[in-house]
Design an enzyme around this catalytic site. Structure first.
Site, PDB file in Angstrom:
ATOM      1  N   HIS A 284       1.611  -9.980  -2.562  1.00 11.34           N
ATOM      2  CA  HIS A 284       2.906  -9.781  -2.216  1.00 11.34           C
ATOM      3  C   HIS A 284       3.164 -10.155  -0.669  1.00 11.34           C
ATOM      4  O   HIS A 284       4.239 -10.049  -0.138  1.00 11.34           O
ATOM      5  CB  HIS A 284       3.779  -8.883  -2.895  1.00 11.34           C
ATOM      6  CG  HIS A 284       4.090  -9.050  -4.487  1.00 11.34           C
ATOM      7  ND1 HIS A 284       4.385  -7.996  -5.187  1.00 11.34           N
ATOM      8  CD2 HIS A 284       3.738 -10.191  -5.298  1.00 11.34           C
ATOM      9  CE1 HIS A 284       4.411  -8.204  -6.285  1.00 11.34           C
ATOM     10  NE2 HIS A 284       3.841  -9.608  -6.471  1.00 11.34           N
TER      11      HIS A 284
ATOM     12  N   GLN B  70       0.291  -5.085  -4.974  1.00 12.64           N
ATOM     13  CA  GLN B  70       1.490  -5.826  -5.112  1.00 12.64           C
ATOM     14  C   GLN B  70       2.463  -5.127  -3.694  1.00 12.64           C
ATOM     15  O   GLN B  70       3.118  -5.496  -3.283  1.00 12.64           O
ATOM     16  CB  GLN B  70       2.595  -5.259  -6.080  1.00 12.64           C
ATOM     17  CG  GLN B  70       1.790  -5.831  -7.434  1.00 12.64           C
ATOM     18  CD  GLN B  70       2.690  -5.317  -8.765  1.00 12.64           C
ATOM     19  OE1 GLN B  70       3.718  -5.759  -8.950  1.00 12.64           O
ATOM     20  NE2 GLN B  70       2.174  -4.139  -8.997  1.00 12.64           N
TER      21      GLN B  70
ATOM     22  N   ASP C 204       2.595  -2.556   2.203  1.00  9.97           N
ATOM     23  CA  ASP C 204       2.319  -1.613   3.318  1.00  9.97           C
ATOM     24  C   ASP C 204       0.632  -1.731   3.618  1.00  9.97           C
ATOM     25  O   ASP C 204       0.109  -2.552   2.800  1.00  9.97           O
ATOM     26  CB  ASP C 204       2.422  -0.074   2.996  1.00  9.97           C
ATOM     27  CG  ASP C 204       1.710   0.324   1.695  1.00  9.97           C
ATOM     28  OD1 ASP C 204       2.358   0.516   0.669  1.00  9.97           O
ATOM     29  OD2 ASP C 204       0.677   0.186   1.596  1.00  9.97           O
TER      30      ASP C 204
ATOM     31  N   TYR D 293      13.353  -5.829   6.743  1.00 12.22           N
ATOM     32  CA  TYR D 293      11.779  -5.921   7.070  1.00 12.22           C
ATOM     33  C   TYR D 293      11.560  -5.149   8.209  1.00 12.22           C
ATOM     34  O   TYR D 293      10.592  -4.412   8.394  1.00 12.22           O
ATOM     35  CB  TYR D 293      11.219  -7.201   6.946  1.00 12.22           C
ATOM     36  CG  TYR D 293      11.403  -7.751   5.225  1.00 12.22           C
ATOM     37  CD1 TYR D 293      12.167  -8.759   4.783  1.00 12.22           C
ATOM     38  CD2 TYR D 293      10.398  -7.196   4.465  1.00 12.22           C
ATOM     39  CE1 TYR D 293      12.172  -9.032   3.726  1.00 12.22           C
ATOM     40  CE2 TYR D 293      10.330  -7.752   3.208  1.00 12.22           C
ATOM     41  CZ  TYR D 293      11.533  -8.340   2.617  1.00 12.22           C
ATOM     42  OH  TYR D 293      11.669  -8.816   1.466  1.00 12.22           O
TER      43      TYR D 293
ATOM     44  N   ALA E 252      -0.553  10.166  -8.344  1.00 12.62           N
ATOM     45  CA  ALA E 252      -1.854   9.164  -8.260  1.00 12.62           C
ATOM     46  C   ALA E 252      -2.702  10.160  -7.383  1.00 12.62           C
ATOM     47  O   ALA E 252      -3.805  10.045  -7.588  1.00 12.62           O
ATOM     48  CB  ALA E 252      -1.491   7.946  -7.267  1.00 12.62           C
TER      49      ALA E 252
END
Ligand code: APR
Length: 235
Positions: free
Chosen positions: A110, A92, A95, A55, A220
């Protein structure tokens, strides 16, 4: 323009063109590291330093100044500001690209890379540095109890009651940039279909694509702004 609440679920695909890896694409995160080794409570209990290392690297990646929200993130902010009914983004993603784009109503189901949590006192802190097994909690001072404020596999996603209420009230459900492999997010479309219009915006058909009334495929940054404009044009 008929005003109905909109719920938008986003996944790693919306951040891909900002330079962040997805999870299940060929070059995705789970192609180089196992979920069981870094993204479960058992992994953290077994080898906290390894989980912190995983992480810490991802937290550093989102702190990179070159990492910025893209046209898809900005289009969702435009929609939320212009649409005459509530627009909720349920992401989800861990960032902070939706946050930095200024998304007005946003839920990180999340968790968030830019936050850490003390397992001793429960305090959640904004955090951009590395975390280690002996980082003291800024609130209670206990060392060894700090963890990423991330929902690991086997843990309950966050704000599920708020998400459920928004799904019950929405007239349009849009899924953007998610493969539809992880529940409960992948089940949202089944919850609302028949009651709300459902649209999938993704690079390619997701696992649940046949559950959607409409599916638009492409990058996207191209299909999300076009879809938002179509909505605002009342089409
Ligand atoms: N534009 C739109 N969609 C894209 C793009 C792009 N530029 N690039 C990739 N995609 C699509 C992929 O086709 C894929 O369907 O984004 C989706 C990403 O899927 P995943 O990698 O599975 O990511 P996601 O669905 O967000 O994963 C859900 O799984 O590992 C857990 O907690 C993690 O939140 C994550 C959850």
């Amino acid at each position: 323009m008929s005003a109905f609440p909109i719920v938008i679920l986003t996944g790693a695909g919306i951040s891909r063109e900002s330079g962040l890896a997805t999870f299940r694409d060929a070059d995705g995160i789970w192609a180089s590291v196992r979920i069981e080794d870094v993204a479960t409570p058992e992994a953290f209990a077994r080898d906290p330093a390894r989980v912190h290392g995983f992480y810490n690297a991802r937290r550093r990646a989102i702190a990179d100044p070159a990492m910025a929200p893209n046209a898809a993130h900005h289009a969702l902010v435009t929609l939320a500001r212009a649409w005459p009914a509530p627009v909720l983004v349920v992401t989800q993603n861990v960032d902070d690209l939706h946050d930095r784009a200024g998304q007005p109503a946003l839920i990180h189901m999340h968790g968030e890379l830019a936050k850490v949590r003390c397992t001793a006192c429960g305090a959640v802190h904004a955090w951009t540095d590395d975390l280690s097994t002996d980082t003291p909690c800024p609130a209670c001072g206990v060392r060894g109890g700090m963890r990423p404020h991330i929902v690991w596999f086997g843990e309950m996603p966050m704000a599920m009651d708020d998400i459920g209420a928004a799904l019950d009230a929405c007239g349009l459900f849009v899924s953007i940039g998610t493969s539809g492999n992880v529940y409960p997010a992948a089940g949202f479309v089944a919850e609302v279909r028949g009651r709300a219009r459902t649209v999938e915006l993704n690079l390619e058909p997701s696992s649940g694509t046949r559950l959607f009334d409409e599916a638009i495929h492409g990058p996207a940054t191209v299909i999300v702004p076009a879809f938002v404009q179509r909505l605002l044009d009342g089409l």
